[in-house]
Scaffold this active site. Structure first.
Site, PDB file in Angstrom:
ATOM      1  N   ASP A 277      -6.657  -3.841  -2.063  1.00 31.48           N
ATOM      2  CA  ASP A 277      -7.768  -4.754  -2.313  1.00 31.48           C
ATOM      3  C   ASP A 277      -7.684  -5.333  -3.721  1.00 31.48           C
ATOM      4  OD1 ASP A 277      -8.959  -4.541   0.164  1.00 31.48           O
ATOM      5  OD2 ASP A 277     -10.397  -3.002  -0.451  1.00 31.48           O
TER       6      ASP A 277
ATOM      7  N   TYR B 194     -10.825  29.666   2.541  1.00 32.77           N
ATOM      8  CA  TYR B 194     -11.432  30.598   3.492  1.00 32.77           C
ATOM      9  C   TYR B 194     -10.579  31.847   3.699  1.00 32.77           C
ATOM     10  CZ  TYR B 194     -15.183  27.400   4.792  1.00 32.77           C
ATOM     11  OH  TYR B 194     -16.299  26.601   4.776  1.00 32.77           O
TER      12      TYR B 194
ATOM     13  N   GLU C  66      -3.078  -0.332   1.768  1.00 31.72           N
ATOM     14  CA  GLU C  66      -4.221   0.532   1.474  1.00 31.72           C
ATOM     15  C   GLU C  66      -5.080   0.828   2.696  1.00 31.72           C
ATOM     16  OE1 GLU C  66      -8.467   0.347  -1.003  1.00 31.72           O
ATOM     17  OE2 GLU C  66      -6.951  -1.196  -1.338  1.00 31.72           O
TER      18      GLU C  66
END
Length: 371
Positions: free
Chosen positions: A259, A114, A207
């Protein structure tokens, strides 16, 4: 009882970590500017030479145990009409981050996109802006975090480590990272802080936020003298750099819990061996860190609730088999186990045995196994 590690404080006249980085980055930016100015003063087409980031120039280096760029280079020159736009964008971005560094300010990747509009500097989208920032990293041989540009995502840390801030306005202030029950956000000020005193003897990277909170509630930081890090999925680069720095400066082993699926494996391996996308950078990986689970074999050994692997999961596992970062006994064994079981599971699956099971049973067994 193990004594805490007190880091020797630096003398007042010694530049802080922030000041040292600032000096090096500003010097690199100045060199880039002088190079372009010299070309223009000699009435030459301005150009910038940088290592190629093409796939064919990315190689896995056994010595550093990470992906690095090869010896091929590319040149962006104003003489080529197709190069004028990216070269101009690169020069503007260099000017923007030079201002950031001089003023001691930070910016997000989105801010850069921006901010360019205020200077009528055209980026089609943020992806184009991000790519130019990566080009600047390649030219300067410094990660964007060194010139104060950070992504939006943040991870967190919790544990008995006292840091001393070096950023402007907070110089010398100390903070113990176990002082907030939700953990401390890993932002620019924390990553640039000095380590004053550490009573932990290991780092455990996690995680998911749920398990990070569970570990804090179950006082893993006390029971196992651990610094806990929430990676928030794929660990941001600043977090990976912090893990490496703590491991090296404090001499702490690193264990990573994710996981039980190919994506969790990859989250762990990026911390250990880095990513191909960051092949142009160094010191973001921790080669001696250890993947501590959840393994495919844990699904069987602990009779964990599980779900079928998707076609995309299986495709990803075959890709990992060809990746040199996974060319070790443990990775190979667990990839084969996933393909054989065709099942996956989550860290939270251990809760079937009670909320504290993963801390009281699984964690000590795995830490003992890994040594």
């Amino acid at each position: 009882m193990k004594k805490s590690k007190k880091v020797k404080t630096t003398k007042t006249k010694t530049p802080s970590r922030v000041e040292q980085k600032k000096s090096v980055v500003l010097s690199a930016l100045r060199s880039l500017g002088e190079q372009l100015y010299s070309q223009l003063s000699k009435k030459q087409w301005p150009s910038v030479r940088m290592p190629s980031r093409s796939i064919t120039n990315i190689h896995y280096d056994q010595h550093t145990r990470q992906y690095i760029l090869g010896e091929r280079f590319v040149r962006r020159s104003a003489r080529n009409i197709r190069h004028i736009r990216p070269l101009t964008q690169l020069v503007w971005t260099g000017s923007f981050v030079d201002e950031l560094a001089r003023e001691g300010k930070t910016s997000t990747l989105r801010d850069v996109f921006y901010s360019a509009q205020a200077y009528e500097m055209s980026f089609t989208d943020q992806a184009e802006s991000d790519d130019i920032i990566t080009d600047l990293e390649t030219v300067l041989e410094h990660p964007r975090e060194d010139f104060n540009v950070f992504p939006e995502e943040r991870s967190a840390i919790f544990g008995d480590l006292t840091i001393q801030y070096t950023v402007r306005g907070y110089e010398g202030r100390k903070l113990n990272l176990a002082s907030h029950p939700d953990g401390m956000m890993i932002g620019p000020a924390l990553t640039n802080a000095e380590f004053a005193e550490c009573k932990a003897d290991k780092i455990i990277a996690i995680e998911k936020g749920g398990l990070f909170t569970r570990f804090i509630e179950e006082r893993v930081h006390d029971k196992y003298k651990a610094l806990l890090i929430h990676t928030a999925g794929q660990a941001p680069r600043a977090t990976r750099a912090l893990i490496r720095r703590m491991s090296q400066e404090l001499g702490l082993p690193v264990y990573i819990f994710c996981d039980a699926d190919p994506w969790g494996m990859h989250i762990a391996n990026v911390i250990i061996a880095g990513s191909a996308n960051a092949a142009h950078l160094r010191e973001l990986n921790t080669p001696d860190a250890k993947w501590a689970g959840v393994y495919a074999s844990d699904i069987v050994d602990y009779k964990l609730p599980s779900d079928p692997l998707t076609d995309l999961d299986i495709k990803r596992l075959y890709e990992l088999q060809k990746d040199p970062r996974y060319d070790t006994k443990l990775w190979k064994r667990e990839i084969e186990a996933f393909l054989r079981l065709k099942r996956k599971s989550e860290q939270e699956a251990f809760s079937r045995y009670g909320l504290a099971f993963i801390v009281d049973k699984y964690l000590p067994a795995r830490l003992k196994e890994l040594g």
